[in-house]
Design a protein around this motif. Sequence first.
Motif, mmCIF file in Angstrom:
data_model
loop_
_atom_site.group_PDB
_atom_site.id
_atom_site.type_symbol
_atom_site.label_atom_id
_atom_site.label_comp_id
_atom_site.label_asym_id
_atom_site.label_seq_id
_atom_site.Cartn_x
_atom_site.Cartn_y
_atom_site.Cartn_z
ATOM 1 N N ARG A 9 -51.855 106.739 13.065
ATOM 2 C CA ARG A 9 -52.079 105.433 12.790
ATOM 3 C C ARG A 9 -52.094 105.114 11.364
ATOM 4 O O ARG A 9 -52.405 105.851 10.377
ATOM 5 C CB ARG A 9 -53.091 104.837 13.190
ATOM 6 C CG ARG A 9 -54.427 105.023 13.044
ATOM 7 C CD ARG A 9 -55.496 104.732 13.845
ATOM 8 N NE ARG A 9 -56.988 105.038 13.481
ATOM 9 C CZ ARG A 9 -58.040 104.914 13.966
ATOM 10 N NH1 ARG A 9 -57.961 104.184 15.270
ATOM 11 N NH2 ARG A 9 -59.105 105.150 13.687
ATOM 12 N N VAL A 35 -54.457 110.965 14.494
ATOM 13 C CA VAL A 35 -55.519 110.214 15.454
ATOM 14 C C VAL A 35 -55.616 111.325 16.714
ATOM 15 O O VAL A 35 -56.868 111.598 16.897
ATOM 16 C CB VAL A 35 -54.997 109.149 16.017
ATOM 17 C CG1 VAL A 35 -55.727 108.391 17.129
ATOM 18 C CG2 VAL A 35 -54.448 108.011 15.133
ATOM 19 N N SER A 89 -63.231 109.820 14.254
ATOM 20 C CA SER A 89 -63.412 108.577 14.586
ATOM 21 C C SER A 89 -63.089 107.935 15.761
ATOM 22 O O SER A 89 -63.156 106.891 16.574
ATOM 23 C CB SER A 89 -62.577 107.623 13.632
ATOM 24 O OG SER A 89 -61.334 107.965 13.724
ATOM 25 N N VAL A 90 -62.234 108.600 16.740
ATOM 26 C CA VAL A 90 -61.742 108.128 17.955
ATOM 27 C C VAL A 90 -62.415 109.096 19.126
ATOM 28 O O VAL A 90 -62.023 109.101 20.278
ATOM 29 C CB VAL A 90 -60.346 108.161 18.101
ATOM 30 C CG1 VAL A 90 -59.679 107.280 17.009
ATOM 31 C CG2 VAL A 90 -59.580 109.328 18.116
ATOM 32 N N PHE A 117 -60.952 107.878 22.929
ATOM 33 C CA PHE A 117 -59.426 107.855 23.003
ATOM 34 C C PHE A 117 -58.934 109.130 23.718
ATOM 35 O O PHE A 117 -59.808 110.320 23.596
ATOM 36 C CB PHE A 117 -58.627 107.982 21.730
ATOM 37 C CG PHE A 117 -58.346 106.711 20.954
ATOM 38 C CD1 PHE A 117 -59.083 105.546 21.340
ATOM 39 C CD2 PHE A 117 -57.734 106.549 19.924
ATOM 40 C CE1 PHE A 117 -59.277 104.428 20.469
ATOM 41 C CE2 PHE A 117 -57.638 105.412 19.057
ATOM 42 C CZ PHE A 117 -58.433 104.287 19.268
ATOM 43 N N MET A 125 -56.793 104.407 25.044
ATOM 44 C CA MET A 125 -57.608 104.079 24.057
ATOM 45 C C MET A 125 -58.740 102.828 24.537
ATOM 46 O O MET A 125 -58.128 102.010 25.338
ATOM 47 C CB MET A 125 -56.961 103.112 22.783
ATOM 48 C CG MET A 125 -55.890 104.104 22.450
ATOM 49 S SD MET A 125 -55.276 103.220 20.793
ATOM 50 C CE MET A 125 -53.956 101.822 21.818
ATOM 51 N N LEU A 127 -62.174 99.776 22.289
ATOM 52 C CA LEU A 127 -61.535 99.539 21.150
ATOM 53 C C LEU A 127 -62.377 98.639 20.058
ATOM 54 O O LEU A 127 -63.032 97.856 20.392
ATOM 55 C CB LEU A 127 -60.376 98.897 21.142
ATOM 56 C CG LEU A 127 -58.968 100.068 21.812
ATOM 57 C CD1 LEU A 127 -58.126 98.956 22.519
ATOM 58 C CD2 LEU A 127 -58.495 100.751 20.769
ATOM 59 N N LYS A 128 -62.155 99.045 18.568
ATOM 60 C CA LYS A 128 -63.020 98.500 17.674
ATOM 61 C C LYS A 128 -61.805 97.732 16.627
ATOM 62 O O LYS A 128 -60.870 98.202 16.689
ATOM 63 C CB LYS A 128 -63.711 99.303 16.989
ATOM 64 C CG LYS A 128 -64.820 100.184 17.809
ATOM 65 C CD LYS A 128 -65.452 101.246 17.047
ATOM 66 C CE LYS A 128 -66.368 102.036 17.798
ATOM 67 N NZ LYS A 128 -67.284 103.124 17.162
ATOM 68 N N GLU A 144 -61.683 98.062 13.700
ATOM 69 C CA GLU A 144 -61.142 99.093 12.756
ATOM 70 C C GLU A 144 -60.243 100.086 13.313
ATOM 71 O O GLU A 144 -59.374 100.798 12.539
ATOM 72 C CB GLU A 144 -62.317 100.149 12.010
ATOM 73 C CG GLU A 144 -63.163 100.589 13.199
ATOM 74 C CD GLU A 144 -64.388 99.653 13.534
ATOM 75 O OE1 GLU A 144 -64.248 98.308 13.559
ATOM 76 O OE2 GLU A 144 -65.571 100.244 13.582
ATOM 77 N N ASP A 145 -59.716 99.827 14.631
ATOM 78 C CA ASP A 145 -58.835 100.473 15.217
ATOM 79 C C ASP A 145 -57.482 99.860 15.286
ATOM 80 O O ASP A 145 -56.366 100.127 15.413
ATOM 81 C CB ASP A 145 -58.831 100.816 16.934
ATOM 82 C CG ASP A 145 -60.042 101.924 17.093
ATOM 83 O OD1 ASP A 145 -60.891 101.297 17.878
ATOM 84 O OD2 ASP A 145 -60.333 102.752 16.420
ATOM 85 N N TYR A 198 -49.427 102.270 15.358
ATOM 86 C CA TYR A 198 -49.614 103.868 15.836
ATOM 87 C C TYR A 198 -48.151 104.490 15.903
ATOM 88 O O TYR A 198 -47.264 103.841 16.441
ATOM 89 C CB TYR A 198 -50.272 103.656 17.332
ATOM 90 C CG TYR A 198 -51.899 103.501 17.038
ATOM 91 C CD1 TYR A 198 -52.180 102.204 16.665
ATOM 92 C CD2 TYR A 198 -52.781 104.428 17.367
ATOM 93 C CE1 TYR A 198 -53.560 101.710 16.570
ATOM 94 C CE2 TYR A 198 -54.041 104.129 17.182
ATOM 95 C CZ TYR A 198 -54.595 103.012 16.859
ATOM 96 O OH TYR A 198 -55.827 102.534 16.850
#
Length: 114
Positions: free
Chosen positions: A37, A47, A61-62, A66, A81, A84-85, A87-88, A92
């Motif tokens: 991403r 990712v 981070s995921v 995910f 996913m 989700l935040k 920051e995501d 992609y």
Amino acid sequence: VQLQASGGGLVQSGGSLRISCVVSRIMFSHYDIDWYRQAPGRQREFVATITSDFKTNYADSVKGRFTISRNNYGDTVHLQMSNLKPEDTAAYYCHIEQRGRAFWGQGTQVTVSS
């Protein structure tokens, strides 16, 4: 080799989304495939990956949010996913390498609103 990503969109924080990538002109089942991403102004980052024998690995981070999967009959890789935040938020890209050459999909935009 062609990669066609789809499924991106706008989702609220805490929501879920699944993106997919169809790969053609390659023996899909023989290759590892990844998702990367890229957010505006930032470098493209790893990712998740799934190997030809279905082993998976995730960026810290995921991890736990995910899930990458593949369907060798449909030559498709998915990225589910959840939680989700903001920051995501990023474009992609699916990625595959053949004989040392990298191939990328066109990217699908995921936007997470707070």
